[in-house]
Design a protein around this motif. Structure first.
Motif: not given
Lengths: 209, 209
Positions: A15-23, B26-31, B38-46
């Motif tokens: 799941t962490l790999q879905y983040l941008p820039g995280i391999g 990086s934290a800002q970019r990830l957030a 909506p798709k990315n929010k699903t990733i956040a929840q997962e």
């Protein structure tokens, strides 16, 4: 080959790999870090809650399209800001960049993208119908500052917006191009130098506020 | 200066910065990424769920000290692995590295650190009391492969372990030092070359398995 791990750990790494820039390697390092000590597990739980809360509660401001927990964001609601100025930017990050500069006290409109017909991103996708509607209704706005990036798409978007905004009889400006402060000519790319020469200004003369 | 954001978003950006290697930008970019669509929010929840589940359920294997959801991990429970071999490594990542090599079918013992008296990390902190106990009780182990890193602390730890293990009448080995495969001498550091020369082996002679 991660079968030496428990399913939950594997799932976390995946799941962490879905983040941008995280391999795969970074994901593994992050997962191990977050499970390493009781203190780090507390961070994992806190991060879990922050992610869930934010993903649930944060939507877009109905006025400026920036991130907001409320229908209209704090910045749009802020009465102390100058309502005659509207700055159009591409991303929420650009809002921060401009706020950090301290040189602007007006309102914003966030496109959340740029025109890119080939990717199916037209005027509606970047909220330009909403912008036109606001200009129709809000007579307060006297100047629109187009602060899209100085890229091909950014320039195209800026041109499109300037054409869209023309009928509303407001002043239209564009953030200046030129050599950055502290930038040495020797290390500045040649296109920027060419633009800086093209847009040279008389000494002691600036655009009127 | 992030006051242009909602409290939940600020909190998320702050929490992401607890992660190793993640700074404010990086934290800002990830957030922003996780809240963008909506798709990315699903990733956040997962991700939120994966973090919480893992932090709640994953502990350490009581036998090898690797991450595990159960008291004894799958790898320790795996009857098809050779119980006569025990490989001692510093971190769970080292277990993966060795598993990936495909050259080892024995069991592991994870120190989760290395001896470092100045940081208050003594033999107990890296589980050597547990290791000694296991050696006392388990007569199956015939060889202990010390695979701590070839660093100053790693070597000190390897020496300490070899002294600790001596009374138990098992074969003690250390992973080989030398020039890495595909490594060109020209680009290998001089200490590695010196070690590779010191530990040179006769052609066609290897350590017996």
């Amino acid at each position: 080959m991660n079968s030496c791990f428990s399913p939950l750990l594997e799932h976390l790494i995946k799941t962490l790999q879905y983040l941008p820039g995280i391999g795969p390697k970074s994901a593994q390092r992050l997962a191990f870090y977050l499970l390493d000590t009781p203190k780090n597990k507390t961070i994992a739980q806190e991060l879990s809650k922050a992610l869930s809360d934010a993903a649930t509660a944060i939507h877009y401001c109905k006025k400026c399209r920036n991130f907001s927990e409320t229908d209209i964001c704090d910045l749009c609601n802020n009465k102390s800001r100058e309502s005659r100025l509207l700055c159009i930017v591409e991303t929420p990050s650009d809002v921060i960049a401009i706020e950090k500069s301290g040189g602007y006290r007006g309102h914003y409109f966030v496109l959340r993208g740029r025109l890119s017909p080939l990717d199916g991103i037209g005027p509606e996708e970047i909220g330009l119908n909403l912008l036109a509607e606001q200009l129709k209704n809000a007579s307060e706005i006297q100047e629109i500052i187009i602060a899209t990036n100085h890229t091909v798409e950014g320039e195209a978007t800026a041109y499109y917006i300037s054409e869209l905004v023309k009928p509303f009889n407001v002043k239209i400006t564009r953030i200046a191009r030129g050599v950055p402060l502290g930038g040495e000519l020797e290390y500045v790319d040649s296109r920027t130098i060419a633009e800086a020469l093209n847009h040279r200004v008389n000494v002691d003369v600036r655009i009127e506020d």
